[in-house]
Scaffold this motif. Sequence first.
Motif, PDB file in Angstrom:
ATOM      1  N   ASP A   1       0.804  -1.226   0.000  1.00  9.03           N
ATOM      2  CA  ASP A   1       0.000   0.000   0.000  1.00  9.03           C
ATOM      3  C   ASP A   1       0.844   1.286   0.000  1.00  9.03           C
ATOM      4  N   THR A   2       2.161   1.139  -0.092  1.00  8.68           N
ATOM      5  CA  THR A   2       3.004   2.344  -0.176  1.00  8.68           C
ATOM      6  C   THR A   2       2.788   3.023  -1.531  1.00  8.68           C
ATOM      7  N   VAL A   3       2.563   4.328  -1.492  1.00 10.81           N
ATOM      8  CA  VAL A   3       2.400   5.088  -2.742  1.00 10.81           C
ATOM      9  C   VAL A   3       3.794   5.373  -3.311  1.00 10.81           C
ATOM     10  N   ILE A   4       4.001   4.922  -4.551  1.00 10.79           N
ATOM     11  CA  ILE A   4       5.319   5.091  -5.158  1.00 10.79           C
ATOM     12  C   ILE A   4       5.325   6.315  -6.077  1.00 10.79           C
ATOM     13  N   ASN A   5       6.335   7.151  -5.907  1.00  8.56           N
ATOM     14  CA  ASN A   5       6.588   8.309  -6.770  1.00  8.56           C
ATOM     15  C   ASN A   5       5.349   9.135  -7.090  1.00  8.56           C
TER      16      ASN A   5
END
Lengths: 382, 354
Positions: free
Chosen positions: B285-289
Amino acid sequence: MGERCAVIGVGQTRYTTKRLDVSIAGLVREAAQRALDDAGLTFADIDAVVVGKAPDLFEGVMMPEAYLADALGGAGKPVMRVHTAGSVGGSTALVGASLIQGGVHDRVLVVAFEKQSESNATWALSTHLPFGASLVVGAGGYFAPHIREYMRRSGAPDHIGALVAVKDRRNALKNPYAHLRIPGIDRAMVESTPMLWEPIRYLETCPSSDGACAIVLASEKAVTGTPAWIHGAAMRSEPLARAGRETVSPQAGKDCAADVYRQAGISDPRRDIDVAEVYVPFSWYEPMWLENLGFAPENEGWKLTEAGSTALDGDIPWNPSGGVLSSNPIGASGLIRFAEAALQVRGMAGEHQVEGAATALGHAYGGGAQFFAMWIVSNRKP
Amino acid sequence: MRDVAIVAFAQTTHTGHDAGLTEAEMLHPVIDEVRRATGLSRFGFTCSGSCDYLAGAPFSFVSALDALGAWPPISESHVEMDAAFALYEAWVRLQHGDIDSALVYGFGKSSTGDLREIMTLQLDPYYLAPLGLDQVSYAALQAAALGGDRPDLRAALDEIVRRSRADGRANPHALDLPDPSGEDAEVQPLRPYDVAPITDGAAAVVLAAGDLARELAENPAYIGGIAHRAEPHYLGVRDLSRSPSAADAARAAGVGKAPVDVAELHVQFSHEELILREALELPEDTVINPSGGPLAANPVMAAGLIRLGEAARRILDGRAGRAVAHATSGPCLQQNLVAVLESAPRPQEGAGRG
């Protein structure tokens, strides 16, 4: 200044015009291995590697720390690359020391090099249109007017530069790593050589060398062998294009010296410092830096040179190693100053050892005399 | 370790073409912006990152000092690396305890040269550079090692580029690039849109330690851990489908100790996101860039610092509690730097060493 930090190993290559027998990696590895041997350590004992060199155009390898990581045992470790023009060797030592003073690492390998035979120094140091008007004069042409201005202001006699050239080359005969070795050099010989950039004659300028220098730095608990303790460390920079900039005795040099002296508790550098390794690429920079660094009053630095005070047997020996005038792999030249200062206080300078040296100054400058790096090392723990 | 935080960040409106500015002219406004944001005109230490080979002339960092003013003389150093590594040097310097602030900046104009061929020159000059392998070609070797010709991988790469470019269009500093389309290869298995665009730009960050951080920012982005590692240079001795150096740096920085809201990764080729995501063990669930990342704007030598700045910005404006930033140097992710940024200072003892 943070945690205590000491130089525990020094390694140098024999400086020469062309090292055709080694690659760039082979050159830096040779210096690094010697520094590790001096410290009684191996690559496995090192936490981080800091690499320094002058413009990449010297060898035509862009950001060569990537390529050199393998040869310097950098795989699996932090590897950094420093570039601050001619002062870079000194800055690289300071960045390495900072990693220990900041409490991040215990043992750091610092390596600086130049393999100038791969390219042409004057070309590699010259900016071109559209970035600036190209004078195609290199460093000598750039600094000659500054020297001429110093001579005008101070009234120094014309022969002072030749005295420095003779003194440093005689010292070089006692240093097995020195590049220029000119037995029988004297003032007449220097004055008989061609004028390159008035008032700088051929033998008053530094050579172009291939070479590398390495040091191992340690925190207090990781010291092995004979330590040279860092008592002061500082960098200063000023802009090149500032109107009214004092180029003969730059403010950044004065401020940098004041900072390291304050840290090391030095009030009178001529009295409190036993030996100095100072970046003198053109002979006249000895009297100029004697003043800038507070060893002599303004306009009187040349009198110390003339009196022999800066000779190996003088009261404040400058550049017993032979200095930049005798060996000049540009990116390493600053680190060699810092390393030679450490060798002196460790009592390991061999034939060019200054008897009883306890406190030493290492100095480097670069750009248009606008970047400065200095440290004070001592055989006493701070 | 002493608490150090990012308290200000500024970047240019990056361009995909030469806007006619010198590097110093490009840099000056972002320096001005972080000075205004912090009210500081002098800093305890200054460190920058740039590369002479972009301009093909020595001493890019010298003219940058003219943009700074640098008077009276300043305590200053420079890395010939991405400015993220300059930030690392400044963070180390702040650990000494005698100064409380640092200015970090990076800049680069890749529009005026042929970046792909220039990057060839960072390879081993004896055994690799003579092969003429350009940057996209060696990146393609890495993409192939990952299985880049598999259909499922192609779909994943397309999605990475689509997302990055859409986020970039929403970021006023990034380029406006269309959704990816076309099946032509740039260098197999990479397509043109898998490659970060040629970009000119600059960025600056201010670091502050201790009480000063709280004085200068309402929500300082504390550096909970920061570390970097190198791998061997030779592509043939590495498993190019993995990044053990990024994984080591992430462990040393303490990435896995808590959830990560946002990660800004120095992805210059779409497949690198997959490798880095795995190396950093980032949660699903980490938002990337969210900035669009380098695939939407890649001012070389500043792009890594911008990752730290973009990650910090989300903490500074209260949108994230814990963020990760990554920067790289060298061919095929040879060197990797990872930092953890947090809305609160670390409990004493723990992450961050080395």
